[in-house]
Design an enzyme around this catalytic site. Structure first.
Site: not given
Length: 229
Positions: A12, A125, A164
């Site tokens: 989702t 990361k 993003v």
């Protein structure tokens, strides 16, 4: 890619929704997520998608989804990814960002169906990690690599990229909101830090290209320029 059954864990989120849009018409999509509200919102746009409430921290719910829907491809985008949240809740980060991935790997091994492909969406990361989130993701990467090296029938790969733009949890919408309010000093951790950004379309293209070209056991990393805020 057509006529595949694709299970998107954490589906989702921004990446899951865009993958759904891309593959919705020619494949069977299963969205696995703990967020009921987002399930309901996605259902309005994609009525033929199968929605499964579940959590990577719950191994039984993962195994049930794998056995019931028998996916060909599993893409794991689930993460507790806000760096400050992980710093202040390290145990929760471990449960989602390490144990959750171990649960999925165990369930892929235990399920009664042969999965073709397993993809883990990681983060920049994880490279030389400096925070809880990065350390957890680095350990998860090692879990997938160890699993991949023992496989003959399942192709496994990692996709590792930066922030993003405009995705769920991205700092960019937060910065934009501050700037729109006339606040010109952005709350960054350190002026010396650098960031790697990728658009959602670039992230999708990169993930799909990795999926189509992978042979197994790869870590795909796109070339992204770094910059200071």
């Amino acid at each position: 890619m057509t006529e595949k059954t694709i299970l998107i864990i954490g589906g989702t989120g921004a990446l899951g929704k865009t993958l759904t849009k891309r593959y919705y018409n020619n494949n069977t999509i299963i969205i696995f997520s703990r967020d009921e509200h987002k399930h309901v919102n996605m259902l309005r746009d994609y009525p033929n998608v199968i929605f499964q409430i579940g959590d990577v921290k719950d191994k039984e719910s993962i195994l049930q989804a794998l056995n019931e829907y028998k996916p060909d491809i599993v893409i794991n985008t689930a993460a507790l990814k806000h760096v400050p949240v992980c710093e202040s809740n390290p145990y929760e980060s471990v449960k989602t960002n390490i144990i959750g991935h171990k649960n999925l790997i165990d369930c892929v091994t235990l399920c009664n169906h042969q999965i073709e492909t397993l993809i883990f969406i990681s983060t920049d990361k994880a490279c030389s990690p400096m925070n809880v989130y990065g350390m957890c993701k680095a350990i998860s990467e090692r879990l997938y690599i160890d699993f991949a090296n023992k496989q003959k029938d399942i192709k496994v790969c990692l996709c590792r990229y930066g922030n993003v733009l405009e995705s769920t949890g991205s700092v960019i919408p937060f910065f934009k909101d501050l700037l729109n309010k006339g606040i010109t000093t952005l709350p960054i951790t350190d002026k010396r830090m650098t960031r790697f950004n990728i658009t959602l379309n670039q992230a999708i293209k990169f993930t799909i290209n990795s999926l189509m070209t992978m042979k197994g056991s790869e870590i795909f990393v796109p070339k992204i320029p770094s910059y200071n805020i």
